[in-house]
Design a protein around this motif. Structure first.
Motif, PDB file in Angstrom:
ATOM      1  N   GLN B 100      40.988  29.443   1.714  1.00 37.54           N
ATOM      2  CA  GLN B 100      40.013  29.175   0.814  1.00 37.54           C
ATOM      3  C   GLN B 100      38.538  28.879   1.009  1.00 37.54           C
ATOM      4  N   ARG B 137      41.143  21.659   5.527  1.00 39.07           N
ATOM      5  CA  ARG B 137      41.453  20.660   4.616  1.00 39.07           C
ATOM      6  C   ARG B 137      41.669  21.056   3.072  1.00 39.07           C
ATOM      7  N   CYS B 138      41.682  22.684   3.341  1.00 39.36           N
ATOM      8  CA  CYS B 138      41.511  23.145   2.236  1.00 39.36           C
ATOM      9  C   CYS B 138      43.179  23.638   2.167  1.00 39.36           C
ATOM     10  N   THR B 139      43.554  23.553   2.656  1.00 40.42           N
ATOM     11  CA  THR B 139      44.793  24.298   2.332  1.00 40.42           C
ATOM     12  C   THR B 139      46.758  23.712   2.336  1.00 40.42           C
ATOM     13  N   GLY B 140      46.152  22.748   2.735  1.00 43.71           N
ATOM     14  CA  GLY B 140      47.273  21.544   3.738  1.00 43.71           C
ATOM     15  C   GLY B 140      48.262  22.098   4.518  1.00 43.71           C
ATOM     16  N   ASP B 142      49.703  24.511   4.597  1.00 41.95           N
ATOM     17  CA  ASP B 142      51.679  25.278   4.364  1.00 41.95           C
ATOM     18  C   ASP B 142      51.696  27.305   4.725  1.00 41.95           C
TER      19      ASP B 142
ATOM     20  N   GLN C 650      45.344  25.154  -4.205  1.00 39.97           N
ATOM     21  CA  GLN C 650      44.712  23.875  -4.415  1.00 39.97           C
ATOM     22  C   GLN C 650      45.849  23.017  -4.383  1.00 39.97           C
ATOM     23  N   GLN C 652      48.634  22.274  -2.316  1.00 38.22           N
ATOM     24  CA  GLN C 652      48.609  22.304  -1.037  1.00 38.22           C
ATOM     25  C   GLN C 652      47.746  21.363  -0.731  1.00 38.22           C
ATOM     26  N   GLY C 653      46.556  22.248  -1.042  1.00 40.44           N
ATOM     27  CA  GLY C 653      45.157  20.912  -0.244  1.00 40.44           C
ATOM     28  C   GLY C 653      44.472  19.830  -0.657  1.00 40.44           C
ATOM     29  N   ALA C 656      47.198  17.824   0.913  1.00 40.01           N
ATOM     30  CA  ALA C 656      47.141  17.136   1.843  1.00 40.01           C
ATOM     31  C   ALA C 656      46.065  15.575   2.331  1.00 40.01           C
TER      32      ALA C 656
END
Lengths: 288, 158, 755
Positions: B100, B137-140, B142, C650, C652-653, C656
């Protein structure tokens, strides 16, 4: 302003001479994963950094008659890739594997982890449990010291000026011996151990524990070797009753502090839990 | 204080530079060599944004001294594509929207590349633990993890 | 692909973002990647005290040190009297902002900026900082919100009197203001209730955690014209705030946006830019300033922590008849906690006749709070969504079903005023109920939690221009930084309107001279509002293209249609002409009236509010208190997903971040008021091994005011997770945890006390 000098000696004697002869503070550079953080944060301000990675003994790993000699500056990733070493001492290698990220593993070493003397160092309880011995070189020659005598308190070691750890030796493993290390951290990676437990035990051929060493990390100023905890296992088959005694003995030995990583109460309780769990793993390894 | 003269190899090319002793490899890459693809997120080895390869090992360049680069083989994000041919990981990240803001992306790509070189067929768990030192910190995470697994699967099929 | 399913060519497809190759090759230039020849290094001296009076600052030794070219303190900043604190109609309070960026008489937190130096190298700058002598008179401090509200608390500002109370107080307070939102009759509502739940909740200070630290390169020319290169969420905001703080004309500052390495609200203000310009003016050189991670934690952000009380009452059949929230948020050193937004959003998912939400904005000795992704709403939602769960348990109704019974929909009156238009909350509940995750069996010590959330989304001032280049390629220039892939979405929308190949369209973020004013990137507004003006500008280009074709064919404009990227005669009566493509027309523009381009500026209204519903499974280790996230599904109404990949991203982020907020993130202050965990080691954000795959379901209930139905998506996803995790823990071990973070020591203590 910093007048920091860097030297990369190629022999143990050269390194000892540089460290002993430094007019100001001199620091040993192995993997640098603690040293550079401290330099950047201005926690230390040495005048000389001695890089020991160009000395062959410091990064070599060899085995003779079942005795492993591990260069104090050998990166953890290399130790992990040494299949025979990993199979022989899974507790020690897994413990060192837990130090930081994959990137840290590419540089961090047993010697560095030990001599940085954090009370929470992961490899130390495992090395203590495994009865590891340090070969220390200095201006007056070499001496050997059990691992548990190196760290004396947070950031402090028993090494004299000019001394550094060259090799970490793991003894010949008796049959039916298993070692294990567990730690508690709030996430799954990347945290400093809140509690660490290293256990090494040996069984006789009827499955009774004949020797044991239990070491606790992050619950005192340095890693503890807890005789009472080992006694809870010796002479037993490590059944539930023995493990319960082990739990209690581990808790009783804890002298932790409250800090941003854990409370006294939490560390003490979890030390007991991890002691039981680590013993179970070590037992399984001893039996197989 | 005299600077240190260092000779090294970066992305296959011979390189010489001068640096202060207290400069890290990351400082040198960014400030002396204008290779700004490696990023400083923390300067303490906790975020992986500065990841590079030194002599085939994945490391944090913020924890390597510039002088230690002497005689070494260094790979940075700038060397990952070959000419105008993106590395499969780079291509997959784009196709899967696995970035991102993109600040962590160079570090992840270098780290993922080193994983697949060591372990060409990792499980999801193995990928996650290998990459635990790279913060995003943006994408998680996955789509990053999926991208690495897909590149591994593509290579297996090929 | 949903694009084709809805009949669109590009909307809903997963195109490769136009700025992507730069990002995967390391070429993209972020804030710290820029350099100017001869630039100096700027660094900030920060207070080590939580609360102190500055008695004196002596900078002579620093100034005299070789290599130091300038030193500035608050003496170099214009003093902004209270009467001039608000300029125009937009925030901030410039007086507070100025004091925050460079302390005047007092320092208010560990990390508060006190002075700045410019030097020839980092080493010289660090030495210079150590040579600045500051004499402090240490004062008692307060970091806890409830402590700060007590009558005997140390007072931070003796000119701060609580707003929103009548009569106006005579004594200064740490309570900056009280807000209230109410509908109906709250007491009557509770009197009717058969079942009531009431509980206190607390949350800690939380940082946005962007990986890129703040950085700026600034230059002040001898003519007073300034150029700034920085990453931010709004370069027009940077220009405006910097001008306001330094008493400069806005038009004398040009800000060029760098790529931004994460913001999440934390970069919607300035920290370094004004000091950098002052250092540049004093030294006659360009200045580069880059924050360290320690500075980011001690000197920027975070969002508020809180103490909250929630009380909800319902009838036996599940209809909620009364809901009350008392929210106390700490704002850090200066007022501005987003407590009003928490009050506004918290109960909005539910149609409740009697609501009372009261909020307090409280100052404490911590860094000044700034936005964090749906500011205020996640904090309130933690408490309210937990309370809904507790209510469901007491009623014996499934939590999802309770939400269905009370779901807000079109026509529902909100407690903060507006009546909802077309919204998709019920659709998210339906999708959750039908998702396989919802009915998957669980094992021992495992539990499942549901939570929902609402955010109103915004539009705001947006400006863009669209140009058809001489070869038929298209350039879309806009002025809102791209934090999450919005350039991809703007290209998609322009390509859709034009009917051309996506590869023909490029999106550029111009500097402050390139477009009209743009509000910063935030409030989930860019795809919606920038999209709106881009669409309008592109449609205008289509009209110009059609006009050009009409000229070429010598027919009326009405006889031309634009279809599939071509101008075509409308029917056989119009004439038999070969269709003209974008490139054909662009090549002929010298003959048909000149270059084709259009720009639009507008204060875009009609943002579509949105809802999300999340499902979370956890496993609790009863002996250590560690919580593992086993499975997570996020369902959200996006209105229309322009680029599904980035909408999923967005979601998924945000999830988290919410999980980190739930389990391990917190600011830790010592007794001395100093921050103890100012780094990524001990400020524990989720790492890859902490999380499972995060499944997403995009529900589309189109927003009627947007041509493609877009609703903002960026902020909703962080709102439900904390309650989803708390509710899952409750389901797993029967314990209601009401204090964030739910870290292992707290979980273990709760298990041992059976709380």
């Amino acid at each position: 302003m910093s007048a920091l000098q860097y030297k990369a000696p190629t022999s143990v004697d050269e390194a000892a001479a540089l460290l002993a002869g430094a007019s100001g503070e001199a620091r040993v550079l192995a993997g640098g994963t603690d040293l550079l953080v401290q330099l950047r944060a201005a926690m230390i301000a040495p005048e000389l950094v001695v890089d020991i990675k160009h000395i062959p003994e410091l990064t070599a790993v060899s085995v003779k008659d079942g005795v492993y000699s591990i260069g104090a500056a050998a990166p953890s990733a290399e130790l992990h890739e040494n299949k025979e070493l990993f199979a022989m001492w899974p507790g020690v290698i897994e413990a060192m594997d837990l130090v930081g990220s994959t990137q840290i593993q590419g540089r961090a070493s047993l010697g560095g982890n030990l001599c940085n003397a954090s009370p929470a160092a992961d490899s130390v309880p495992a090395m203590i449990a495994a009865s590891a011995v340090c070969v220390i070189a200095g201006p007056n020659g070499t001496r050997e010291v059990p691992v548990e005598e190196v760290a004396t308190g947070p950031g402090k070691t028993s090494l004299a000026k000019g001394e550094f750890v060259v090799t970490i030796r793991l003894p010949k493993k008796a049959p039916r011996t298993g070692d294990a290390y567990l730690r508690f951290i709030p996430r799954t990676e990347m945290d400093i151990a809140v509690v660490g437990v290293g256990i090494c035990l040996t069984l006789d051929d009827s499955g009774v524990c004949t020797t044991a060493r239990v070491s606790l990390g992050a619950v005192a100023a340095r890693a503890l070797l807890v005789k009472e905890a080992a006694d809870a296992l010796i002479g037993t088959k490590c059944d539930d009753a023995a493990l319960a005694n082990l739990d209690a003995a581990a808790q009783a030995a804890c002298r932790p502090i409250n800090d941003k990583r854990g409370t006294i109460e939490f560390r003490t309780k979890v030390a007991g839990v991890l002691a039981r769990r680590a013993a179970a793993i070590a037992l399984e390894r001893a039996r197989s | 204080m005299a600077k240190n003269h260092v000779t090294t190899t970066i992305n296959g090319e011979p390189v010489e530079f001068l640096c202060e002793t207290q400069q890290t490899l990351l400082d040198v890459l960014r400030d002396e060599l204008q290779l700004t693809g490696s990023k400083e997120g923390c300067a303490s080895g906790d975020c992986g944004a500065c990841s590079v390869m030194v002599d085939g090992r994945l490391v944090c360049s913020c924890l390597v001294m510039g002088v230690e680069a002497e005689g070494s083989d260094i790979e940075t994000i700038e060397g990952m594509a070959e000419g105008d041919q993106l590395h499969p990981l780079q291509q997959k990240f784009l196709e899967n929207a696995a970035l991102q803001c993109g600040i962590c992306t160079p570090g992840f790509l270098i780290a993922a590349k080193s994983l697949l070189e060591k372990n060409p067929d990792p499980t999801e768990t193995e990928v996650r633990y290998w990459l635990a030192g790279n913060l995003c910190r943006c994408t998680g995470y996955d789509k990053i993890i999926r991208s690495v697994l897909e590149v591994a699967a593509d290579a297996k099929r090929a | 692909m949903s694009g084709n399913a809805n009949g669109y060519k590009w909307i809903g497809t997963r195109t490769i973002r136009p700025d992507g190759v730069d990002k995967v090759t390391g070429r993209a230039a972020f804030g710290a990647d820029f350099s100017l020849p001869g630039m100096l290094v700027g660094k900030i001296l920060r207070s080590p005290h939580a609360h102190a009076r500055i008695l004196s600052i002596k900078t002579n030794k620093a100034e005299a040190f070789p290599g130091v070219k300038a030193v500035v303190t608050s003496a170099d900043f214009p003093e902004i009297p209270a009467s001039e604190a608000i300029k125009g109609s937009s925030p901030p309070n410039y007086r507070h902002l100025s004091q925050n960026l460079m302390a005047r008489e007092k320092v208010f937190y560990d990390g508060h900026a006190v002075a700045a130096v410019a030097a020839t190298s980092t080493a010289v700058a660090d030495e210079a900082l150590s040579l600045i002598e500051v004499e402090y008179e240490i004062l008692p401090h307060v970091t806890d919100v409830l402590e700060a509200m007590k009558p005997d608390a140390p007072i931070l500002h003796d000119d701060l009197f609580t707003g929103g109370v009548d009569p106006k107080p005579e004594k200064p307070s740490n309570v900056a203001k009280r807000v209230e939102f109410a509908i109906g009759d709250i007491d009557a509502g509770f009197a009717e209730a058969d079942v009531i739940v009431e509980r206190d909740y607390t949350t800690e200070g939380i940082h946005q955690g962007y990986i890129e630290t703040h950085a700026v390169v600034a230059n002040m020319g001898e003519d007073g014209q300034a150029t700034i290169w920085c990453s931010s969420q709004g370069h027009f905001m940077v220009r405006q705030y910097t001008a306001g703080l330094l008493n400069m004309n806005i038009g004398d500052i040009k800000v060029t946006p760098a790529e931004i390495g994460g913001g999440f609200g934390g970069k919607t203000t300035v920290y370094l830019e004004p000091a950098a310009l002052l250092l540049s003016r004093k030294s006659g050189h360009s200045i580069k300033m880059v924050m360290t991670r320690d500075e980011v934690f001690r000197g920027t952000g975070p969002t508020s922590g809180s103490a909250m009380t929630i009380k909800i009452g319902a009838k036996k059949d599940g209809k909620i008849v009364a809901a009350e929230a008392d929210l106390k948020f700490f704002a850090g050193a200066f007022p501005g906690a987003p407590v009003h937004l928490g009050c506004m959003c918290g109960f909005t998912p539910y149609d409740i006749e009697n609501v009372m939400a009261v909020g307090y904005d409280v100052v404490t000795n911590r860094p000044k709070a700034i936005s964090y992704r749906a500011p205020g709403a996640p904090i309130a939602a933690f408490a309210i969504e937990s309370a809904i769960d507790e209510l469901a348990g007491k009623l014996g109704i499934e939590p999802l079903a309770l939400r269905e019974i009370n779901a807000a929909r079109k026509g529902t009156r909100t407690a903060y005023g507006p009546t909802l238009g077309v919204v998709g909350f019920e659709e998210t509940l339906e999708a959750a109920k039908n998702h396989p995750h919802y009915s998957e069996p669980l094992g021992p010590n495992q539990g499942r939690g549901i939570a929902s959330g609402y955010w109103f989304n915004v539009g705001g001032e947006s400006s863009a221009s669209v140009s058809i280049n001489e070869d038929g390629s298209v350039t879309v220039t806009s002025g809102a930084p791209d934090v999450g892939g919005s350039r991809a979405s703007l290209c998609i929308m322009a390509a859709e309107v034009l009917g051309v190949d996506i590869g023909q369209v490029r999106a550029v973020i111009g500097d402050t001279n390139a477009t009209g004013f743009n509000r910063h990137t935030g409030g989930s507004r860019v795809t919606f509002a920038l999209g709106m003006v881009v669409i309008q500008a592109t449609e205008d280009c289509v009209e110009q293209l059609s006009t050009a074709a009409a000229k070429i064919w010598d027919i009326d404009l009405e006889a031309v249609v634009w279809e599939g990227g071509y101008a075509r005669p409308a029917g056989d009566n119009a004439g038999k002409f070969e269709p003209l493509s974008l490139s054909d027309l662009a090549a002929k523009t010298p003959m048909t009236g000149g270059p084709i381009s259009s720009k639009k500026s507008s204060n875009v209204q009609g943002a579509g509010p949105a809802f999300g519903t999340h499902i979370c499974d956890v496993e609790v280790d009863r002996e250590t208190g560690q919580v593992k996230i086993l499975r997570y599904t996020a369902i959200q109404d996006a209105g229309r997903a322009i680029h599904p990949g980035y909408v999923e991203g967005q979601m998924q982020g945000g999830v988290a971040q919410g999980i980190g907020w739930a389990l391990n993130e917190e600011y830790v202050y010592g007794e001395d008021g100093r921050l103890q965990n100012s780094g990524f080691l001990d400020y524990r954000m989720p790492v890859a091994s902490d999380l499972p795959m995060i499944d997403t379901v995009i529900v589309e209930v189109p927003n009627p005011t947007h041509p493609y139905g877009v609703r903002g998506v960026g902020e909703i996803p962080i709102i439900p997770p904390m309650a989803a995790v708390a509710n899952a823990i409750e389901d797993a071990v029967g314990l209601r945890l009401s204090s964030l973070p739910m870290s292992p020591p707290k979980v273990l203590a709760a298990l041992q006390n059976g709380a």
